[in-house]
Design an enzyme around this catalytic site. Structure first.
Site, PDB file in Angstrom:
ATOM      1  N   ARG A  60       4.580  12.215 108.883  1.00  8.31           N
ATOM      2  CA  ARG A  60       4.108  10.972 108.243  1.00  8.31           C
ATOM      3  C   ARG A  60       5.350  10.091 108.086  1.00  8.31           C
ATOM      4  O   ARG A  60       6.248  10.434 107.314  1.00  8.31           O
ATOM      5  CB  ARG A  60       3.462  11.277 106.899  1.00  8.31           C
ATOM      6  CG  ARG A  60       3.277  10.046 106.030  1.00  8.31           C
ATOM      7  CD  ARG A  60       2.387  10.301 104.834  1.00  8.31           C
ATOM      8  NE  ARG A  60       1.004  10.430 105.239  1.00  8.31           N
ATOM      9  CZ  ARG A  60      -0.038  10.388 104.401  1.00  8.31           C
ATOM     10  NH1 ARG A  60       0.161  10.221 103.111  1.00  8.31           N
ATOM     11  NH2 ARG A  60      -1.258  10.502 104.847  1.00  8.31           N
TER      12      ARG A  60
ATOM     13  N   HIS B 134      -3.453   5.807 111.611  1.00  2.94           N
ATOM     14  CA  HIS B 134      -3.795   7.024 110.844  1.00  2.94           C
ATOM     15  C   HIS B 134      -4.913   7.743 111.617  1.00  2.94           C
ATOM     16  O   HIS B 134      -6.067   7.801 111.167  1.00  2.94           O
ATOM     17  CB  HIS B 134      -4.242   6.629 109.441  1.00  2.94           C
ATOM     18  CG  HIS B 134      -4.203   7.742 108.439  1.00  2.94           C
ATOM     19  ND1 HIS B 134      -3.793   9.021 108.756  1.00  2.94           N
ATOM     20  CD2 HIS B 134      -4.519   7.768 107.108  1.00  2.94           C
ATOM     21  CE1 HIS B 134      -3.863   9.779 107.682  1.00  2.94           C
ATOM     22  NE2 HIS B 134      -4.300   9.057 106.669  1.00  2.94           N
TER      23      HIS B 134
ATOM     24  N   GLN C  51      -7.143  10.678 110.090  1.00  2.00           N
ATOM     25  CA  GLN C  51      -8.111  10.136 109.148  1.00  2.00           C
ATOM     26  C   GLN C  51      -9.336   9.595 109.872  1.00  2.00           C
ATOM     27  O   GLN C  51     -10.484   9.908 109.534  1.00  2.00           O
ATOM     28  CB  GLN C  51      -7.444   8.998 108.337  1.00  2.00           C
ATOM     29  CG  GLN C  51      -8.373   8.347 107.339  1.00  2.00           C
ATOM     30  CD  GLN C  51      -8.685   9.264 106.184  1.00  2.00           C
ATOM     31  OE1 GLN C  51      -7.791   9.795 105.548  1.00  2.00           O
ATOM     32  NE2 GLN C  51      -9.962   9.461 105.897  1.00  2.00           N
TER      33      GLN C  51
ATOM     34  N   ASP D 195     -10.164   0.198 102.177  1.00  2.84           N
ATOM     35  CA  ASP D 195      -8.939   0.952 101.916  1.00  2.84           C
ATOM     36  C   ASP D 195      -8.123   0.144 100.908  1.00  2.84           C
ATOM     37  O   ASP D 195      -8.431  -1.023 100.617  1.00  2.84           O
ATOM     38  CB  ASP D 195      -8.157   1.151 103.235  1.00  2.84           C
ATOM     39  CG  ASP D 195      -6.914   2.011 103.070  1.00  2.84           C
ATOM     40  OD1 ASP D 195      -6.787   2.707 102.035  1.00  2.84           O
ATOM     41  OD2 ASP D 195      -6.046   1.997 103.973  1.00  2.84           O
TER      42      ASP D 195
ATOM     43  N   CYS E  21     -10.702   6.106 102.658  1.00  3.65           N
ATOM     44  CA  CYS E  21      -9.852   7.241 103.054  1.00  3.65           C
ATOM     45  C   CYS E  21      -9.198   7.921 101.858  1.00  3.65           C
ATOM     46  O   CYS E  21      -8.775   9.061 101.958  1.00  3.65           O
ATOM     47  CB  CYS E  21      -8.789   6.775 104.036  1.00  3.65           C
ATOM     48  SG  CYS E  21      -7.698   5.521 103.353  1.00  3.65           S
TER      49      CYS E  21
ATOM     50  N   ARG F  13     -11.183  16.142 106.695  1.00  2.00           N
ATOM     51  CA  ARG F  13      -9.792  16.151 107.178  1.00  2.00           C
ATOM     52  C   ARG F  13      -9.405  17.590 107.547  1.00  2.00           C
ATOM     53  O   ARG F  13      -8.738  17.829 108.546  1.00  2.00           O
ATOM     54  CB  ARG F  13      -8.844  15.631 106.083  1.00  2.00           C
ATOM     55  CG  ARG F  13      -9.003  14.160 105.741  1.00  2.00           C
ATOM     56  CD  ARG F  13      -8.488  13.253 106.836  1.00  2.00           C
ATOM     57  NE  ARG F  13      -7.105  13.479 107.168  1.00  2.00           N
ATOM     58  CZ  ARG F  13      -6.057  12.971 106.516  1.00  2.00           C
ATOM     59  NH1 ARG F  13      -6.246  12.172 105.488  1.00  2.00           N
ATOM     60  NH2 ARG F  13      -4.805  13.246 106.904  1.00  2.00           N
TER      61      ARG F  13
HETATM   62  N1   CP Z   1      -6.147   9.763 103.153  1.00  2.04           N
HETATM   63  C1   CP Z   1      -4.911  10.291 103.121  1.00  2.04           C
HETATM   64  O1   CP Z   1      -4.218  10.370 104.140  1.00  2.04           O
HETATM   65  O2   CP Z   1      -4.518  10.729 101.902  1.00  2.04           O
HETATM   66  P1   CP Z   1      -3.033  11.190 101.489  1.00  2.04           P
HETATM   67  O3   CP Z   1      -2.150   9.947 101.559  1.00  2.04           O
HETATM   68  O4   CP Z   1      -3.160  11.738 100.106  1.00  2.04           O
HETATM   69  O5   CP Z   1      -2.548  12.221 102.477  1.00  2.04           O
HETATM   70  N1  NVA Z   2      -3.423   2.410 104.198  1.00  3.90           N
HETATM   71  C1  NVA Z   2      -2.994   3.438 103.282  1.00  3.90           C
HETATM   72  C2  NVA Z   2      -3.613   4.744 103.636  1.00  3.90           C
HETATM   73  C3  NVA Z   2      -3.241   5.882 102.728  1.00  3.90           C
HETATM   74  C4  NVA Z   2      -3.870   7.189 103.160  1.00  3.90           C
HETATM   75  C5  NVA Z   2      -1.475   3.525 103.278  1.00  3.90           C
HETATM   76  O1  NVA Z   2      -0.896   3.437 104.365  1.00  3.90           O
HETATM   77  O2  NVA Z   2      -0.894   3.664 102.210  1.00  3.90           O
END
Ligand code: CP
Ligand code: NVA
Length: 312
Positions: free
Chosen positions: A102, A129, A132, A224, A264, A292
């Site tokens: 990530r 993502h 997701q 989101d 999400c 997930r």
């Molecule tokens: N939706 C998602 O990716 O959640 P986290 O940021 O908690 O991993």
């Molecule tokens: N768009 C959000 C998604 C988190 C899972 C972010 O990038 O923070």
């Protein structure tokens, strides 16, 4: 040797989307049949940002397949700071069988994948993502019985989640309408690439600044956070820009009466979504979170399993 990664739904082979959906459904239905499929395999999990769902579902997922995960918290390895990405990729490749990362900059994960000799899985970047979105399409299929022609409204920020939903819609032939304020539209290059992918599936990807227009006939309403990780300094201006894009009961009334609500997570109740919507019977947000686990088991099995090696 060609290593297969999972950085974007856009990069999947033609049958890749449905292969992962079918595999995830089978894993969900028959988890016991997959108990030893990744026996002894190690997954490094590299996080530049915080996480609940991604961390727990990858860690629990690989253990349920017989393998194990090594969690590298933000700050632990100083990706690109303490050590160049190329060296992190080469070191990890000597010890583990796969890397989930990530990162902030999407270029960082691309760089990691270019230099790793094991599969790299995108657990979210500023741009995409994909895990997701794959779990979300599985959730939509379970709740609606089809994906082709399904009418999906995405309301809010044209961000990483919106981008991956676009690539997913393009693969399964959904009709995706994205409503954002001016200045927060999805990345133009992603829109063009997704529309190109959509030509073979019959999908449509429409952009508007009117959330009500996006919701008309919608089977699915998705939102989101207004402030993605890394944009915290813009919180005040974003709250103002997105105020008219809140998914509340008034807005939901424009969608089909049986529309499902998706997010999400993490969500900000009272900002992008109201409590009554997220707590309503239409909300499937925890099904998304559960999926997930099943979807990422499918992705790991596909890339790290022995059938993955045969494909490579
Ligand atoms: N939706 C998602 O990716 O959640 P986290 O940021 O908690 O991993
Ligand atoms: N768009 C959000 C998604 C988190 C899972 C972010 O990038 O923070």
């Amino acid at each position: 040797m060609h290593i297969r990664h999972f950085l974007s739904i856009h990069d999947l082979p033609p049958d890749g989307f449905w292969h992962l959906i079918d595999l995830a459904r089978d894993i969900k239905l028959n988890p016991a049949s997959y108990l030893h499929t990744l026996d002894g395999r190690a997954l490094a999990m590299v996080f530049e940002k915080a996480s609940l769902r991604t961390r727990v579902t990858f860690e629990v997922g690989i253990q349920q397949l017989g393998g194990f995960a090594v969690y590298l918290a933000p700050g632990d390895i100083g990706l690109g700071k303490r050590e160049a990405v190329i060296d992190v990729a080469r070191n990890l490749s000597r010890w583990v069988d796969g890397i989930m990362a990530r990162t902030f900059d999407h270029a960082t994960i691309v760089n990691l994948a270019e230099h790793a000799t094991v599969p790299v899985i995108n657990g979210l970047t500023d741009l995409l993502h994909p895990c997701q979105a794959m779990a979300d399409y599985l959730t939509m299929l379970e709740h609606r019985g089809r994906l082709h022609g399904l009418c999906i409204a995405y309301v809010g920020d044209g961000n990483n989640v919106a981008h991956s939903l676009m690539f997913g819609a393009a693969r399964c032939g959904a009709r995706l309408s994205i409503a954002t304020p001016h200045g927060y539209e999805p990345d133009r290059r992603i829109v063009l690439a997704a529309r190109e992918d959509a030509r073979s599936s019959g999908a449509t990807i429409e952009l508007t600044d009117d959330p009500r227009e996006a919701l008309i006939d919608a089977d699915v309403v998705y939102t989101d956070t207004w402030v993605s990780m890394g944009h915290e300094a813009e919180t005040a201006s974003r709250r103002e820009a997105f105020a008219a894009y809140q998914v509340n009961a008034r807005l939901m009334a424009y969608a089909r009466p049986d529309a499902i609500f998706m997010h999400c997570l993490p969500c900000h109740r009272g900002e992008e979504v109201t409590d009554d919507v997220i707590e309503s019977p239409q909300s499937v947000v925890y099904d998304q979170a559960e999926n997930r686990l099943h979807m990422q088991k499918a992705i790991m099995l596909d890339l790290l399993g022995t059938s993955g090696e045969q494909h490579a």
